[in-house]
Enzyme design. Sequence first.
Site, PDB file in Angstrom:
ATOM      1  CB  SER A 116       0.897   7.584   1.696  1.00  0.00           C
ATOM      2  OG  SER A 116       1.446   8.150   1.151  1.00  0.00           O
ATOM      3  N   GLY A 167      -2.913  12.636   2.742  1.00  0.00           N
ATOM      4  CA  GLY A 167      -3.456  12.953   1.547  1.00  0.00           C
ATOM      5  C   GLY A 167      -4.476  12.078   2.395  1.00  0.00           C
ATOM      6  N   GLY A 187      -1.574  13.408  -4.507  1.00  0.00           N
ATOM      7  CA  GLY A 187      -0.524  12.261  -3.094  1.00  0.00           C
ATOM      8  C   GLY A 187      -1.690  11.887  -2.031  1.00  0.00           C
ATOM      9  CE1 TYR A 222       8.903  19.377   1.169  1.00  0.00           C
ATOM     10  CE2 TYR A 222       9.763  21.041   3.236  1.00  0.00           C
ATOM     11  CZ  TYR A 222       8.596  20.068   2.650  1.00  0.00           C
ATOM     12  OH  TYR A 222       7.756  20.047   2.729  1.00  0.00           O
TER      13      TYR A 222
END
Length: 250
Positions: free
Chosen positions: A17, A20, A14, A151
């Site tokens: 953007s 990361g 990742g 999440y």
Amino acid sequence: MTQKLKNKVAVVTGGSSGIGLATAKLFAQQGAQVVITGRNTTNLDNAIVEIGANSLAIPGDVANLADLDRIYQTVSDKLGKIDVLIINAAVYVLAPLANFTEEQFDKLSDINFKGTFFSVQKALPYLNDGASIVLTSSVVAEKGVPNHSAYAATKAAVRSLARSFSAELLDRRIRVNVLTPGPVDTPVFETITSTKAEAEAAKAGMGNFTPAKRVASAHEIAEANLYLASDDSAFMIGGEILIDGGIRSL
């Protein structure tokens, strides 16, 4: 100035953007050969321009085990063994408990939980002994927040994995630690809103939720990743850095 990751090979999932990308840029500045992964090839290409020399982008989905095999084999073929593995790839899907769909649940679970587990498992043959692995959790893993149930559960799972992985990898001196950020100024706000104005409002709201009254910059989180990746944190095993603007503590 001494480069803390000189001649190290670092993989950032990742990495195109947000946290990361900021981490990949900082690692490159600190002397690492950096590999980033992601699902969007255009974003990867743009990120490589930002990171600069000694960087490589490999497209792939962390929820796809064949992609992980290909990614690590490519790293091995081009750069050799891996010294630092930053597991950062994740999705942020919010909805009330009553309305949460199976599709949303599976997406979160496949990328955030399954993706983290197998990103580490598949990397094992390609890691140097003494390598550092950093898993990215979230402050909501230990805090009840509306609309965040699935999440938050995936991020709590990530925290648990770091402890178990560390126990299993002690004989190879591979350290697995967790970075737990609060709200961060990244493109994630655009994924949960419909317009730029709504994204800015969501970011402001998250900032006001913190005692610090702001969101973190991606660079601030990257600096914590650097500490965990480098020998500075050699005595940290199965631990956690909480960098959340005071949400959990105050």
